[in-house]
Design a protein around this motif. Sequence first.
Motif, PDB file in Angstrom:
ATOM      1  N   TYR A 145       0.870  -1.178   0.000  1.00 45.74           N
ATOM      2  CA  TYR A 145       0.000   0.000   0.000  1.00 45.74           C
ATOM      3  C   TYR A 145       0.905   1.226   0.000  1.00 45.74           C
ATOM      4  O   TYR A 145       1.575   1.517   0.984  1.00 45.74           O
ATOM      5  CB  TYR A 145      -0.895  -0.020   1.241  1.00 45.74           C
ATOM      6  N   LEU A 146       0.969   1.932  -1.146  1.00 43.18           N
ATOM      7  CA  LEU A 146       1.910   3.035  -1.313  1.00 43.18           C
ATOM      8  C   LEU A 146       1.264   4.393  -1.118  1.00 43.18           C
ATOM      9  O   LEU A 146       0.077   4.577  -1.375  1.00 43.18           O
ATOM     10  CB  LEU A 146       2.529   2.988  -2.720  1.00 43.18           C
ATOM     11  N   GLY A 147       2.092   5.358  -0.718  1.00 45.61           N
ATOM     12  CA  GLY A 147       1.662   6.749  -0.611  1.00 45.61           C
ATOM     13  C   GLY A 147       1.738   7.418  -1.969  1.00 45.61           C
ATOM     14  O   GLY A 147       2.171   6.809  -2.961  1.00 45.61           O
ATOM     15  N   PRO A 148       1.357   8.688  -2.053  1.00 45.58           N
ATOM     16  CA  PRO A 148       1.279   9.384  -3.343  1.00 45.58           C
ATOM     17  C   PRO A 148       2.619   9.590  -4.056  1.00 45.58           C
ATOM     18  O   PRO A 148       2.644   9.863  -5.247  1.00 45.58           O
ATOM     19  CB  PRO A 148       0.644  10.728  -2.995  1.00 45.58           C
ATOM     20  N   GLY A 149       3.733   9.444  -3.353  1.00 43.19           N
ATOM     21  CA  GLY A 149       5.057   9.588  -3.965  1.00 43.19           C
ATOM     22  C   GLY A 149       5.745   8.243  -4.145  1.00 43.19           C
ATOM     23  O   GLY A 149       6.966   8.174  -4.152  1.00 43.19           O
ATOM     24  N   TYR A 150       4.950   7.176  -4.276  1.00 44.15           N
ATOM     25  CA  TYR A 150       5.447   5.808  -4.445  1.00 44.15           C
ATOM     26  C   TYR A 150       6.155   5.290  -3.189  1.00 44.15           C
ATOM     27  O   TYR A 150       6.887   4.315  -3.251  1.00 44.15           O
ATOM     28  CB  TYR A 150       6.379   5.667  -5.660  1.00 44.15           C
ATOM     29  N   HIS A 190      10.956   4.214  -1.608  1.00 44.71           N
ATOM     30  CA  HIS A 190      10.015   4.455  -2.710  1.00 44.71           C
ATOM     31  C   HIS A 190      10.074   3.274  -3.675  1.00 44.71           C
ATOM     32  O   HIS A 190      11.153   2.782  -3.990  1.00 44.71           O
ATOM     33  CB  HIS A 190      10.379   5.745  -3.439  1.00 44.71           C
ATOM     34  N   LEU A 191       8.919   2.855  -4.140  1.00 46.37           N
ATOM     35  CA  LEU A 191       8.810   1.685  -5.002  1.00 46.37           C
ATOM     36  C   LEU A 191       8.278   2.125  -6.363  1.00 46.37           C
ATOM     37  O   LEU A 191       7.088   2.344  -6.524  1.00 46.37           O
ATOM     38  CB  LEU A 191       7.823   0.719  -4.351  1.00 46.37           C
ATOM     39  N   LEU A 238       7.871  10.915  -8.708  1.00 46.71           N
ATOM     40  CA  LEU A 238       8.866  10.265  -7.849  1.00 46.71           C
ATOM     41  C   LEU A 238       9.964  11.250  -7.432  1.00 46.71           C
ATOM     42  O   LEU A 238      10.317  11.347  -6.260  1.00 46.71           O
ATOM     43  CB  LEU A 238       9.481   9.065  -8.578  1.00 46.71           C
ATOM     44  N   VAL A 239      10.496  11.977  -8.392  1.00 44.35           N
ATOM     45  CA  VAL A 239      11.573  12.935  -8.107  1.00 44.35           C
ATOM     46  C   VAL A 239      11.075  14.023  -7.156  1.00 44.35           C
ATOM     47  O   VAL A 239      11.774  14.405  -6.210  1.00 44.35           O
ATOM     48  CB  VAL A 239      12.129  13.538  -9.418  1.00 44.35           C
ATOM     49  N   THR A 240       9.873  14.524  -7.380  1.00 43.66           N
ATOM     50  CA  THR A 240       9.311  15.546  -6.500  1.00 43.66           C
ATOM     51  C   THR A 240       9.159  15.012  -5.076  1.00 43.66           C
ATOM     52  O   THR A 240       9.486  15.702  -4.112  1.00 43.66           O
ATOM     53  CB  THR A 240       7.950  16.036  -7.038  1.00 43.66           C
ATOM     54  N   ALA A 241       8.685  13.778  -4.947  1.00 41.05           N
ATOM     55  CA  ALA A 241       8.504  13.189  -3.618  1.00 41.05           C
ATOM     56  C   ALA A 241       9.841  13.019  -2.901  1.00 41.05           C
ATOM     57  O   ALA A 241       9.970  13.372  -1.725  1.00 41.05           O
ATOM     58  CB  ALA A 241       7.796  11.837  -3.744  1.00 41.05           C
ATOM     59  N   ILE A 242      10.834  12.496  -3.597  1.00 43.16           N
ATOM     60  CA  ILE A 242      12.137  12.288  -2.966  1.00 43.16           C
ATOM     61  C   ILE A 242      12.790  13.625  -2.629  1.00 43.16           C
ATOM     62  O   ILE A 242      13.323  13.809  -1.531  1.00 43.16           O
ATOM     63  CB  ILE A 242      13.050  11.422  -3.855  1.00 43.16           C
ATOM     64  N   ALA A 243      12.742  14.579  -3.552  1.00 42.90           N
ATOM     65  CA  ALA A 243      13.327  15.896  -3.289  1.00 42.90           C
ATOM     66  C   ALA A 243      12.637  16.567  -2.102  1.00 42.90           C
ATOM     67  O   ALA A 243      13.303  17.171  -1.248  1.00 42.90           O
ATOM     68  CB  ALA A 243      13.226  16.775  -4.532  1.00 42.90           C
ATOM     69  N   SER A 244      11.335  16.452  -2.030  1.00 45.73           N
ATOM     70  CA  SER A 244      10.588  17.024  -0.911  1.00 45.73           C
ATOM     71  C   SER A 244      10.996  16.364   0.403  1.00 45.73           C
ATOM     72  O   SER A 244      11.231  17.043   1.410  1.00 45.73           O
ATOM     73  CB  SER A 244       9.092  16.846  -1.156  1.00 45.73           C
TER      74      SER A 244
END
Length: 171
Positions: free
Chosen positions: A61-66, A83-84, A110-116
């Motif tokens: 069950y993943l969040g919005p940023g994988y 992140h998956l 994905l990049v936005t989630a990790i950068a955030s």
Amino acid sequence: MTVTAGDGTHTFEFVIEGTGYQYEPSSRREFRTIADRIALWRDVYEPPADLRSESMGRFPYLGPGYQLTARDGENAPWIGDIHLFNAGALQSFGRPIGDIPSLRTGVPRLVTAIASDLYFADQATSRPAVSSAQSESFRDRYAHHHLATAQPHRSPPRADTRIRSMNCHVQ
């Protein structure tokens, strides 16, 4: 994270790993020690009886940023740092993830989630009070090793030189 590979043992702050098409965390060697902490669809959603599927329930069950989500967020808040971006995201996003059609929208997400995540983790670190002393530059603070050791940029040869060197005769 410490990784032991054929060329030795290495320590990394972040790891991006390709896990192929296997999506159940407990079946992956790299997730076995934390698989019981990863929330699966069967842990958070009970579909109507006519739509139940054991295999669909095994997807993470993943969040919005994988990002993975924890079964118990208080005991494993760090699990969201993983992140998956692969087939395991299918159930959470409703489309195949990690293949060509998903790259246009998936990679920026994905990049936005990790950068955030990295930005806000960095903001949580304590900082000295602002003073008149010169502070560390942004470039120095965030420089990657390969950038620090890179050779200076060299300009390409002038265009007219390249044209002369490419001159040929066709008969």
